[in-house]
Design a protein around this motif. Structure first.
Motif: not given
Length: 235
Positions: A52-77
């Motif tokens: 799997i191309p690393e840079q392409e995957f990282l771009k997708k993953m970090n984009s999803a994380y940015e959305s997660f930060v904007k939408e999620a108020s809290e989560y359990k670590d």
């Protein structure tokens, strides 16, 4: 609290990524990346193994994380929770689910084996045997955790008795081997069923069995991740 400055990179362990960004588990599932038994592997290693191309995957993953930060108020670590609380969560959420699904799938599997034997007998016989092995493996595994490992860990976390640590560490090694064994069977089932894709002439029960197997695999991935990466890391 979420780390809004967090960024996924190839050098991070798969388990660490799921701990910080729970939604990454869905992306790992999509690409068939083993973050549970392979939770100590780096993302770079996993991507290389899957071509799997690393840079392409990282771009997708970090984009999803940015959305997660904007939408999620809290989560359990779970890394920041008391281990006893995590053990209770594993039993109530994942063990109970696994026990129920194994029983339900076993009943439905026998039903479609009888109904579709003439048209799909060879595949269904193989699937029936594989699932039978998985069911035995998991049922015995859950009992050993609930009756042996978890009580030992609960006592250790309460008293920090060093004498019990060696026994726990041996149980952990055995448990991780059993996790690998169950994971290997699931991979065989996944391959046999074409990633849980039922045949076109499959009835609703046939489709339900494949859907339940798919859901069971995803839940087991999270279940094993919570044990291998998080709970066992607390010892």
């Amino acid at each position: 609290m979420m780390d809004v400055k967090y960024e996924v990179s190839g050098g991070q362990n798969l388990g660490e990524i799921v701990s910080v960004f729970p939604g990454s588990a869905e992306i790992f599932n999509e690409y068939k990346i083993d973050y549970c038994c392979g939770g100590h592997d780096t993302l770079k290693e996993a991507l290389k193994e899957k071509n799997i191309p690393e840079q392409e995957f990282l771009k997708k993953m970090n984009s999803a994380y940015e959305s997660f930060v904007k939408e999620a108020s809290e989560y359990k670590d779970w890394r920041r929770e008391e281990p006893q609380k995590l053990i209770k969560h594993i039993i109530n959420s994942h063990h109970q689910y696994t026990k129920k699904e194994l029983k339900d799938i076993d009943f439905l599997m026998t039903k479609i084996l009888k109904v579709h034997f003439k048209s799909h007998g060879e595949e269904l016989l193989k699937l029936h045997r594989l699932f039978g092995g998985l069911k035995i493996e998991l049922e015995e595994h859950l009992v050993k955790e609930e009756e042996n490992l978890f009580p030992l860990m609960t006592e250790y976390f309460a008293n920090k008795d060093a004498e019990g640590l060696e026994e726990i560490q041996q149980f952990i090694l055995d448990t991780e081997e059993e996790h690998d064994a169950a994971g290997d069977i699931l991979k065989e089932i996944e391959k046999l069923t074409g990633d849980f894709t039922p045949p076109e002439d499959g009835c609703n029960t046939y489709r339900l069995v494949y859907s339940k197997l798919d859901a069971l695999e995803k839940d087991l991935f999270m279940h094993i991740y919570l044990e291998n990466t998080v709970l066992f890391g607390m010892v």
